[in-house]
Design a protein around this motif. Sequence first.
Motif, mmCIF file in Angstrom:
data_model
loop_
_atom_site.group_PDB
_atom_site.id
_atom_site.type_symbol
_atom_site.label_atom_id
_atom_site.label_comp_id
_atom_site.label_asym_id
_atom_site.label_seq_id
_atom_site.Cartn_x
_atom_site.Cartn_y
_atom_site.Cartn_z
ATOM 1 N N TYR A 289 -7.502 -6.536 2.888
ATOM 2 C CA TYR A 289 -7.636 -5.796 4.148
ATOM 3 C C TYR A 289 -8.368 -6.629 5.204
ATOM 4 O O TYR A 289 -8.076 -6.539 6.390
ATOM 5 C CB TYR A 289 -8.395 -4.479 3.916
ATOM 6 C CG TYR A 289 -7.650 -3.492 3.041
ATOM 7 C CD1 TYR A 289 -6.301 -3.229 3.260
ATOM 8 C CD2 TYR A 289 -8.292 -2.828 2.005
ATOM 9 C CE1 TYR A 289 -5.616 -2.323 2.454
ATOM 10 C CE2 TYR A 289 -7.620 -1.912 1.204
ATOM 11 C CZ TYR A 289 -6.284 -1.674 1.434
ATOM 12 O OH TYR A 289 -5.609 -0.784 0.646
ATOM 13 N N ALA B 108 -3.916 1.380 4.254
ATOM 14 C CA ALA B 108 -2.789 1.074 5.138
ATOM 15 C C ALA B 108 -1.739 2.182 5.093
ATOM 16 O O ALA B 108 -0.539 1.917 5.125
ATOM 17 C CB ALA B 108 -2.202 -0.282 4.764
ATOM 18 N N HIS C 289 -3.528 6.610 -1.215
ATOM 19 C CA HIS C 289 -4.971 6.495 -1.495
ATOM 20 C C HIS C 289 -5.792 6.288 -0.230
ATOM 21 O O HIS C 289 -6.979 5.950 -0.310
ATOM 22 C CB HIS C 289 -5.236 5.333 -2.465
ATOM 23 C CG HIS C 289 -4.750 5.611 -3.853
ATOM 24 N ND1 HIS C 289 -5.504 6.301 -4.778
ATOM 25 C CD2 HIS C 289 -3.583 5.315 -4.468
ATOM 26 C CE1 HIS C 289 -4.819 6.398 -5.908
ATOM 27 N NE2 HIS C 289 -3.652 5.805 -5.741
ATOM 28 N N TYR D 96 -9.414 1.286 6.439
ATOM 29 C CA TYR D 96 -9.504 2.470 5.565
ATOM 30 C C TYR D 96 -8.287 2.558 4.625
ATOM 31 O O TYR D 96 -8.054 3.593 4.014
ATOM 32 C CB TYR D 96 -9.558 3.748 6.403
ATOM 33 C CG TYR D 96 -10.833 3.936 7.214
ATOM 34 C CD1 TYR D 96 -12.047 4.219 6.579
ATOM 35 C CD2 TYR D 96 -10.824 3.851 8.607
ATOM 36 C CE1 TYR D 96 -13.206 4.406 7.320
ATOM 37 C CE2 TYR D 96 -11.981 4.037 9.353
ATOM 38 C CZ TYR D 96 -13.170 4.308 8.695
ATOM 39 O OH TYR D 96 -14.324 4.501 9.420
ATOM 40 N N ALA E 221 -16.871 8.972 7.838
ATOM 41 C CA ALA E 221 -17.461 7.661 8.146
ATOM 42 C C ALA E 221 -17.496 7.444 9.657
ATOM 43 O O ALA E 221 -18.501 6.985 10.207
ATOM 44 C CB ALA E 221 -16.654 6.563 7.463
ATOM 45 N N ILE F 206 -8.949 7.257 -7.831
ATOM 46 C CA ILE F 206 -8.595 6.017 -7.125
ATOM 47 C C ILE F 206 -7.807 5.077 -8.049
ATOM 48 O O ILE F 206 -7.073 4.220 -7.588
ATOM 49 C CB ILE F 206 -9.847 5.338 -6.516
ATOM 50 C CG1 ILE F 206 -9.447 4.383 -5.392
ATOM 51 C CG2 ILE F 206 -10.702 4.650 -7.565
ATOM 52 C CD1 ILE F 206 -10.571 3.950 -4.476
ATOM 53 N N ASN G 108 0.827 -1.214 0.000
ATOM 54 C CA ASN G 108 0.000 0.000 0.000
ATOM 55 C C ASN G 108 0.856 1.257 0.000
ATOM 56 O O ASN G 108 0.542 2.248 -0.666
ATOM 57 C CB ASN G 108 -0.904 -0.042 1.237
ATOM 58 C CG ASN G 108 -1.936 1.039 1.227
ATOM 59 O OD1 ASN G 108 -1.697 2.131 1.705
ATOM 60 N ND2 ASN G 108 -3.103 0.746 0.658
ATOM 61 N N ILE H 126 -23.825 11.982 1.658
ATOM 62 C CA ILE H 126 -22.978 12.159 0.468
ATOM 63 C C ILE H 126 -23.770 12.876 -0.633
ATOM 64 O O ILE H 126 -23.214 13.688 -1.382
ATOM 65 C CB ILE H 126 -22.333 10.827 -0.011
ATOM 66 C CG1 ILE H 126 -21.175 11.103 -0.971
ATOM 67 C CG2 ILE H 126 -23.300 9.882 -0.656
ATOM 68 C CD1 ILE H 126 -19.980 11.785 -0.397
HETATM 69 C C1 HEM Z 1 -16.612 2.702 6.861
HETATM 70 C C2 HEM Z 1 -16.593 3.370 5.737
HETATM 71 C C3 HEM Z 1 -15.461 3.365 4.751
HETATM 72 C C4 HEM Z 1 -14.491 2.436 4.533
HETATM 73 C C5 HEM Z 1 -14.280 1.112 5.243
HETATM 74 C C6 HEM Z 1 -13.665 2.929 3.454
HETATM 75 C C7 HEM Z 1 -12.553 2.271 2.961
HETATM 76 C C8 HEM Z 1 -11.723 2.762 1.971
HETATM 77 C C9 HEM Z 1 -10.552 2.085 1.473
HETATM 78 C C10 HEM Z 1 -10.053 0.739 1.952
HETATM 79 C C11 HEM Z 1 -9.995 2.870 0.517
HETATM 80 C C12 HEM Z 1 -8.746 2.564 -0.311
HETATM 81 C C13 HEM Z 1 -7.504 2.886 0.480
HETATM 82 C C14 HEM Z 1 -6.242 2.375 -0.144
HETATM 83 O O1 HEM Z 1 -6.282 1.464 -0.970
HETATM 84 O O2 HEM Z 1 -5.170 2.852 0.241
HETATM 85 C C15 HEM Z 1 -10.823 4.039 0.390
HETATM 86 C C16 HEM Z 1 -10.606 5.062 -0.503
HETATM 87 C C17 HEM Z 1 -11.473 6.126 -0.660
HETATM 88 N N1 HEM Z 1 -12.581 6.422 0.107
HETATM 89 FE FE1 HEM Z 1 -13.311 5.350 1.655
HETATM 90 N N2 HEM Z 1 -14.155 4.132 3.037
HETATM 91 C C18 HEM Z 1 -15.246 4.458 3.809
HETATM 92 C C19 HEM Z 1 -16.022 5.575 3.729
HETATM 93 C C20 HEM Z 1 -15.854 6.580 2.817
HETATM 94 C C21 HEM Z 1 -16.677 7.753 2.722
HETATM 95 C C22 HEM Z 1 -17.855 8.115 3.636
HETATM 96 C C23 HEM Z 1 -16.213 8.489 1.677
HETATM 97 C C24 HEM Z 1 -16.778 9.792 1.206
HETATM 98 C C25 HEM Z 1 -16.973 10.113 0.012
HETATM 99 C C26 HEM Z 1 -15.059 7.778 1.127
HETATM 100 C C27 HEM Z 1 -14.297 8.190 0.061
HETATM 101 C C28 HEM Z 1 -13.167 7.555 -0.397
HETATM 102 C C29 HEM Z 1 -12.396 8.021 -1.537
HETATM 103 C C30 HEM Z 1 -12.687 9.238 -2.384
HETATM 104 C C31 HEM Z 1 -11.318 7.137 -1.704
HETATM 105 C C32 HEM Z 1 -10.224 7.185 -2.754
HETATM 106 C C33 HEM Z 1 -9.059 7.992 -2.223
HETATM 107 C C34 HEM Z 1 -7.915 8.118 -3.204
HETATM 108 O O3 HEM Z 1 -7.862 7.416 -4.208
HETATM 109 O O4 HEM Z 1 -7.045 8.968 -2.964
HETATM 110 N N3 HEM Z 1 -14.883 6.635 1.842
HETATM 111 N N4 HEM Z 1 -11.873 3.968 1.298
#
Ligand code: HEM
Length: 422
Positions: free
Chosen positions: A335, A366, A370, A364, A378, A102, A73, A168
């Motif tokens: 994960y 590591a 990203h 979320y 959340a 992403i 990661n 959202i």
């Molecule tokens: C419990 C709720 C949530 C979980 C478990 C979660 C989990 C994740 C994970 C695992 C990733 C990828 C991280 C990586 O691969 O390094 C991610 C990316 C992302 N999440 Fe969440 N997420 C949650 C809620 C939200 C919410 C509420 C939003 C709001 C819009 C959101 C927006 C994003 C965005 C935009 C990315 C991409 C970030 C990037 O590419 O820079 N997530 N999330």
Amino acid sequence: MPAYRTVADAHLGSNDFWIEPLDRRNEAFVALREESKHGDGMCFHEELSVIEGGIAGPGFWSAVTYDDIKEVNRKADLFSSAGGITLGEQPPETLEFFGSMIVMDNPRHAKFRMLVQKGFTPKTVAAIEESVKTRAKRLVVAAREKAAGGEPIDFVESFAAPLPLQIICDMLGVPEEDEQQIFDWTNIILGAGDPDFTLDLDGLIVGASGMFDYAQQLGEDRLRTPTDDIASVLMHAEVDGERLTPAEFGSFFILLAVAGNETTRNAISWGMHQLTKHPDQRELLRNNFDEMSLTAADEIVRWASPVIHMRRKANEDVTVGNTTIAAGEKVVMWYWSGNRDEDVFADGHRFDITRPNTKDMEGYGAGGPHFCLGANLARREIQVMYDEIFRELPDLEITGEPDRLVSGFINGIKRMPCEFSV
Ligand code: HEM
């Protein structure tokens, strides 16, 4: 059913594996971690297309230990997100819809991320806190009225799904009357492979293109008449001196709507499921809500791992632990497994809101570039929803087994009955 004594039984590339009970899934990942740490290293898995018309790729390596996941990661220069972050191949027809940040690498990823980052800081999340509370209160009132009328209450439908959806949609500037449509599209996008949503590529394209077209119309409207929502910010922003194209905006919108909606919903649902199963922990949380709710929200995300995996592709030959991943090969960060690694989380398949190190979980992401942009949001949504339920419907309980989404990407619950006194 035989126990997972060898890793050969664990067909992670097939939905047959993902419909098995969670205890079986856990056994499989215990075996895979054992193999990874004390055996031959990471396992290579065969890949099957989970939807008709999709593409079965050449297979993937499985990063299953906490440390291997962190390494993949964080080394984003060696492990690329471009080309897709789910284990399957992206059919060319869908690239435009899912082409947002992403699936970008730096420096482009950082530029896009900067555009929306301000919308998700602790300060901005605090600013929308009131709206989260008001929405949660309304949901409780509506569910109570419905139950008083003798109707059965589904926890997902009445509590877990609408809160993140409404928040959202507010942030993106989607009017209330269109929320259900957004919900249906996001379900299709992340539920492709589940018979309740769509089993083929055409169905996925219909859902994704519906949302893409909707987003572009909304974007054009905000270009003419800006408001204070994220759609307006994105439509007026520039990357490398140029405004976002309609397609760039459309895929950004899809990412935010899907990520903001499908993940938190499942955290809230699994959390209530586990709190019902462990009444002692529920009482502990209820009686010490202010001190414990943040850790509890993180324990829920650790245990549930609503995003089961993310995938990368090696830019060059890279060795992680004792496994060499060749240039161009895929590696999937599980994960769900990192969050149960016995070297980090004692008895990791056990739900325990008193764990000392829950905050170290990988639910979320590591720690790489990203890392979930919506983590603060959340966490607040989860806390506020339980706060409201504990105060207004203190004896709410889950009364049946969850009807789980068929997916190796989202640990989802489609339906789950609950009861409470009115
Ligand atoms: C419990 C709720 C949530 C979980 C478990 C979660 C989990 C994740 C994970 C695992 C990733 C990828 C991280 C990586 O691969 O390094 C991610 C990316 C992302 N999440 Fe969440 N997420 C949650 C809620 C939200 C919410 C509420 C939003 C709001 C819009 C959101 C927006 C994003 C965005 C935009 C990315 C991409 C970030 C990037 O590419 O820079 N997530 N999330």
